[in-house]
Design an enzyme around this catalytic site. Structure first.
Site, PDB file in Angstrom:
ATOM      1  N   ASP A  86       7.439  -1.100  -1.437  1.00 22.64           N
ATOM      2  CA  ASP A  86       6.507  -2.216  -1.204  1.00 22.64           C
ATOM      3  C   ASP A  86       7.113  -3.536  -1.645  1.00 22.64           C
ATOM      4  O   ASP A  86       7.761  -3.615  -2.699  1.00 22.64           O
ATOM      5  CB  ASP A  86       5.208  -2.007  -1.994  1.00 22.64           C
ATOM      6  CG  ASP A  86       4.284  -1.026  -1.295  1.00 22.64           C
ATOM      7  OD1 ASP A  86       4.128  -1.129  -0.075  1.00 22.64           O
ATOM      8  OD2 ASP A  86       3.714  -0.162  -1.988  1.00 22.64           O
ATOM      9  N   LYS A 127      -6.563  -8.629  -7.990  1.00 19.85           N
ATOM     10  CA  LYS A 127      -5.413  -8.364  -7.122  1.00 19.85           C
ATOM     11  C   LYS A 127      -5.657  -8.765  -5.674  1.00 19.85           C
ATOM     12  O   LYS A 127      -4.843  -9.461  -5.055  1.00 19.85           O
ATOM     13  CB  LYS A 127      -5.036  -6.870  -7.181  1.00 19.85           C
ATOM     14  CG  LYS A 127      -3.875  -6.536  -6.235  1.00 19.85           C
ATOM     15  CD  LYS A 127      -3.491  -5.069  -6.257  1.00 19.85           C
ATOM     16  CE  LYS A 127      -2.394  -4.797  -5.236  1.00 19.85           C
ATOM     17  NZ  LYS A 127      -1.976  -3.387  -5.217  1.00 19.85           N
ATOM     18  N   ASP A 138       4.478  -5.048   5.101  1.00 16.15           N
ATOM     19  CA  ASP A 138       5.511  -5.290   4.090  1.00 16.15           C
ATOM     20  C   ASP A 138       5.744  -4.053   3.225  1.00 16.15           C
ATOM     21  O   ASP A 138       6.199  -4.157   2.091  1.00 16.15           O
ATOM     22  CB  ASP A 138       5.123  -6.481   3.205  1.00 16.15           C
ATOM     23  CG  ASP A 138       3.814  -6.259   2.459  1.00 16.15           C
ATOM     24  OD1 ASP A 138       3.081  -5.318   2.829  1.00 16.15           O
ATOM     25  OD2 ASP A 138       3.515  -7.020   1.523  1.00 16.15           O
TER      26      ASP A 138
END
Length: 1087
Positions: free
Chosen positions: A778, A847, A1006
């Site tokens: 990641d 987050k 991603d």
């Protein structure tokens, strides 16, 4: 000239499709549709011409027809045709007519496909492609007189015939076996018009049979003529400096990866997939718990079967009557959907409607949504191509590149192999406007409502037996708007629940493929075998993205085309061990904590006692009590609907997983308008939740537990060794052991990896064990990584792991720590909400907001994200959720402002540039470093109304390019969309260079995945390509492109907004001093 005349033509409006004007009135009852429609024969074929001179010539030739053959008249007409179209209309009037033309062209193509050419023939004052469409239809029927009439209309509109016009005329002559003299004159005139005879066979999209008839006609005039194979196109060179190695002269040492299947196995899989697509639907057994086959269940199934058999007959009759009514409307010159209703057979339409009825939820669905879905499904099914034999031959040749037991002369990319086989490319599909889709779907939905009935005894067993509707049209409020809903009768819903049938039906394009997808070769060619798919997905009716791609030089798209092909060529399989465990939970009562949705029976019930709706109507109930009851009732209803939606989503995913558990399958990919890639199969793929990924055996253990996110790699390895007992216990006793895997952030993927590790440990020789589990790496808040690299921001780069370090930097934890500092300061000053939040500010709470701020999330959206996280905390006082979420989102934004000041300057520059571009009247466009053209599809809403029937439908469309840009969406969307286009470019570069090194590679934006043995190579490629990408002058290239695109027109250069835009674009934000080469040494850049 021509444009003004088109404006006078009766182009279709939102309310319908306009058929022939001034058609004769019909007398008596219309015959059955299944017979040849005599009303079409009575339509006036002779055109009504605006030019008196042409009208006189037509009448004269009509009178002299026996002595003057139509073919000679055509030759004379061609000689008099204008050599070019004189078009002086301004761009604005052209764009205003584009919507009308789309609708009219769709109507004409439907007439052609369904054999109702008289309707198409009678349209006048069209564009050249429209006239060609009609002429091609008459040519296929050998109807030369009618084709001649169209030539008259073409000339009357001030148009000159092109190659396709001549191809239609000559093809018709070939079918009629006409004399050589007329054909010779036609060919001579074509050459005088500067059109090449060879071009008829190389540049015109015709079927094999049509080419044969065309060649037959040509050889009557020129017996020695033989069409030459098209010369090889000039070498197309991709000019991107990022792809030089990929498209350089092939290195013999390059070894592209092959599939593990033999040629024979792949050929068998191709035939299976071909059968699936030709059937158009896939029937899958549901994984819901099978009911006991009691007498009640068997009787319910028998009743349903009898009802469906009856409905098939009734629906078929209702469709015939609807077609009859629409045909009459067409003949009388009123709006009509007749040719659209003829695209599919009545049997196919009946099946489609019954599928819709079966899938309708108990609370109903909006009429607009159902209408749009039905219209889209008809469109998708009509698009099936039918050149199966030719496709099979070429596909089998193509498989030599992929099969494990075959070789090709020279290693090449799949697209290059497919193009080398000389596969003729189909022309792009003509999109249908949204108004047409909705109107057609609405018509079909109304057929369903009228036709489908059931005995009243199913609802009231003791009452008189009559027929009652199965569907009801009601109005309801959704988000303060009143909308029309189609809702099934509760008795029908109960009947379905009692029968508990175990089948689900999917469109063939909604499930993974059983063979490797076709390689992408153009913006409209790739993926499925027969079902056309767009390279860039968009709302139906949207054309701006497709037009940009079609105008782009083909070589400039090679990088994106080859990356999409590579992603789709990865073979997948189902993790049966995980699937079995999930199914056990799913068939019981679910487990929301583990991501397995509970059944509807577990949904919250309405309030009881005095809190029931009736209880709150008591006189002593206070207004506050009533208001609280309404809020609680609305909340529980919302939760119940969300649970039902999640359950249905899981049902589709798990049922498809069970259906495919013994198969190898593939996920063809396309991309959105920003370049981000997605699998075409919406219900079962590797994007999505932890559960979705675990079902496909892709996993990485330690990073997924979330327990050692901020530790070094050695510490993580030590941790893995320390918990090996828990790992093996989880694998061997997942539901009865210590359940260590359930504590992970990604429990199902963790369990899948535990099982894989157990297999390795118990294997005779672990060093030779072949794992099919790709590992994923990641990016560390990837959006901020791109911003830091763009601005060479040293502080930001360190925060998101662009710089080497012994321990990973965690920007989410840093933001949480900064927010905690602010909270303590406020708590000391007596701020109540800051005191309440003590002990509740964590990485998990902030987050999602931190991650999405870089992608344009607003404070409102961020507040909703934080509210959701706070509601998940069992100990947090829920009465403070609203106030606390407001407080926290403000502090998160303040923290990011302090930590990433360099990033903000680039965001502000992009935002202001987009605002000014929008104020000049244009949508923002740019080209990615890989050469993909991008345009933002945000325009002001235009209202579309479809009248009549059950209700008038009014909907807003923001894809109408004739409307001015939506400035707010354009400016807010540009920064995140631009960053998305960069992260997709980085992913595609990594995919192409990994493929060149023989690696299997897939991604979730991603998050990059490959096999465990290849992680080191993928990590090296990933870092190298990130550095190469950001070594390009990205912001300066963007500035130059935008200046050329929006500031170079002399007619607008003096505009105040254009002047300010140019000044802004020239003020590219300065960059810092960060050394990009550090990324290559950063262990935790992607990890």
């Amino acid at each position: 000239v021509m444009v003004k005349r088109v404006a006078m033509a009766q182009a279709p409006e939102a309310g319908g499709i306009w058929p022939p004007r001034q058609a004769p009135q019909l007398e008596g009852k219309l015959p059955k549709i299944v017979e040849k429609s005599t009303w079409e024969k009575r339509l006036r074929m002779e055109p009504r011409l605006l030019s008196r001179k042409l009208a006189g010539q037509l009448q004269q030739w009509e009178r002299k027809r026996p002595q003057s053959p139509w073919e000679e008249q055509l030759a004379r007409l061609l000689q008099e045709a204008p050599k070019k179209l004189s078009r002086e209309a301004d761009e604005g009037s052209e764009s205003r007519l584009e919507g009308q033309r789309q609708k009219l062209l769709a109507f004409l193509e439907c007439c052609l496909l369904t054999g109702h050419l008289p309707l198409a023939h009678h349209q006048q004052l069209l564009t050249l492609p429209m006239y060609n469409t009609v002429m091609l239809g008459w040519a296929r029927q050998g109807s030369f007189k009618e084709l001649m009439y169209v030539f008259f209309m073409l000339k009357d509109a001030g148009l000159a015939p092109d190659l396709l016009s001549y191809a239609a005329a000559l093809q018709c002559m070939g079918r009629l076996d006409q004399d050589a003299g007329t054909i010779r004159r036609c060919l001579k005139q074509m050459e005088q018009d500067g059109l090449s005879l060879q071009g008829l066979f190389s540049a015109v999209p015709l079927s094999t049979e049509e080419r044969e008839e065309l060649l037959r006609a040509v050889r009557k005039a020129r017996p020695a003529f033989s069409p030459q194979p098209p010369p090889p196109p000039p070498p197309q060179v991709n000019t991107s400096p990022l792809l030089q190695e990929i498209y350089a002269k092939q290195d013999p040492s390059v070894s592209y990866p092959k599939l593990h299947l033999s040629l024979k196995e792949l050929q068998g899989l191709f035939r299976q997939q071909l059968g699936v697509e030709m059937a158009t639907t896939v029937t899958v057994e549901s994984v819901e718990k099978a009911p006991l086959l009691t007498e009640e269940v068997l009787q319910a199934r028998k009743t349903l079967a009898a009802l469906r058999a009856e409905w098939e007959s009734v629906l078929s009759l209702e469709l015939q009557e609807t077609k009859e009514s629409e045909a009459r409307a067409a003949a009388e010159g009123r709006p009509s959907l007749f040719p659209y209703l003829c695209l599919l057979s009545e049997k196919e339409l009946v099946g489609l409607l019954l599928q819709t009825l079966q899938a309708l939820p108990s609370h109903g669905e909006s009429l607009f949504f159902l209408a749009h879905e039905l219209g889209v499904r008809v469109l998708k099914r009509k698009r099936l191509r039918n050149q199966v034999e030719e496709l099979e031959q070429r596909y089998f040749e193509y498989l030599h590149l992929l099969a494990s037991d075959t070789q090709v002369a020279e290693p090449c990319l799949p697209r290059q192999r497919w193009e080398a086989l000389g596969v003729p490319e189909a022309p792009p599909e003509q999109p249908w406007p949204v108004s047409v889709l909705v109107q057609l779907g609405k018509q079909l939905a109304e057929v369903l409502v009228r036709a489908v009935q059931m005995p009243s005894s199913l609802a009231a067993p003791r009452g008189p037996s009559t027929l009652i509707p199965v569907l009801y049209h009601v109005y309801s409020f959704r988000s303060f708007r009143q909308i029309g809903i189609l809702k099934p009768h509760p008795a029908f819903t109960q009947l379905q629940e009692t029968a508990a049938e175990r089948t689900l039906i999917f469109e063939s394009t909604e499930v993974p493929m059983l063979c490797p997808p076709l390689p992408w070769t153009s913006p409209h060619s790739g993926a499925f075998l027969l079902s056309p798919t767009k390279m860039m997905r968009s709302l139906e009716g949207t054309q701006q993205h497709q037009l940009l791609l079609e105008r782009c030089p083909p070589a400039e798209l090679h990088g994106a085309l080859d990356a999409l092909t590579q992603l789709g060529n990865c073979a997948w399989r189902v993790n049966g061990r995980v699937l079995d465990l999930v199914l056990d939970l799913f068939r019981d009562k679910g487990c929301p904590r583990l991501g397995v949705p509970a059944p509807p029976t577990e949904a919250p019930r309405p309030p009881e006692g005095r809190q029931t709706p009736r209880g709150c109507l008591l006189p002593e109930a206070s207004p506050a009590d009533k208001a609280e009851m309404r809020r609680e009732l609305a909340r529980r209803l919302k939760v119940a609907r969300e649970m039902q939606s999640l359950r249905a989503d899981a049902l589709y995913r798990l049922s498809l997983a069970q259906h495919l558990r013994n198969h190898v399958f593939w996920l063809p990919h396309n991309m959105d308008f920003r370049g981000r890639t997605y699998p075409c199969s919406p219900h079962f793929n590797h994007l999505g939740s932890d559960l979705a990924r675990a079902l496909l055996e892709f996993i990485h253990l330690i990073n997924l537990t979330g327990l050692k996110k901020r530790e070094s790699l050695q510490t993580r390895r030590d941790y893995a060794d320390a918990v090996m007992e828990d790992i093996l216990d989880s694998a061997e006793r997942p539901m009865t052991g210590r359940k260590w895997w359930m504590e992970a952030d990604e429990p199902w993927q963790t369990l899948a990896c535990c099982m894989e590790i157990a297999q390795v440990v118990h294997s005779p020789d672990p060093t030779t064990y072949i794992s099919h589990f790709p590992v994923h790496q990641d990016g560390s808040c990837n959006g901020l990584q791109h911003y830091a690299a763009l601005g060479r921001d040293s502080t930001g780069a360190t925060s998101v792991n662009l710089s080497p370090s012994d321990l990973p930097q965690d920007v989410y934890s840093e933001v949480a720590a900064q927010v905690e500092v602010f909270r303590r300061q406020d708590a000391k000053q007596g701020v109540r909400v800051a005191q309440v939040l003590e002990g509740f500010i964590s990485r998990k709470v902030v987050k999602q907001t931190v991650m999405t701020v870089v992608y344009g999330v607003t404070r409102y959206g961020g507040r909703l994200q934080i509210e959701k996280r706070l509601r998940e905390l069992e100990d947090f006082p829920q009465e403070f959720v609203w106030e606390a979420s407001h407080y926290l989102v403000r502090q998160v934004f303040n923290s990011l402002q302090e930590m990433f000041s360099g990033t903000r300057s680039i965001q502000r520059w992009l935002t202001e540039s987009a605002r000014l571009i929008s104020l000049t009247g244009s949508a923002v466009e740019w080209i990615t470093p890989l050469g993909v053209p991008i345009i933002q599809p945000y325009h002001r809403d235009s209202k579309v109304m479809i009248k009549g029937g059950l209700q008038s439908l009014t909907f807003s469309s923001s894809v109408d390019t004739n409307q001015k840009p939506n400035t707010l969406k354009q400016k807010n969307g540009f920064p995140p969309n631009f960053i998305h286009s960069l992260d997709s470019t980085h992913m595609m570069l990594t995919a192409l260079y990994c493929y060149r090194k023989g690696l299997t590679f897939v991604s979730v934006h991603d998050c990059f995945w490959t096999h465990a043995a290849d992680v080191g190579v993928m990590n090296q490629v990933c870092r190298e390509q990130f550095v190469r990408l950001h070594s390009q002058p990205i912001l300066h290239d963007l500035s130059r492109f935008l200046i050329k695109r929006f500031c170079s027109d002399s007619r607008t250069s003096k505009s105040m907004w254009v002047s300010r835009l140019k000044d802004t674009l020239l003020s590219v934000p300065p960059t810092g001093t960060f050394d990009l080469d550090q990324v290559k040494r950063s262990t935790f850049f992607f990890s």
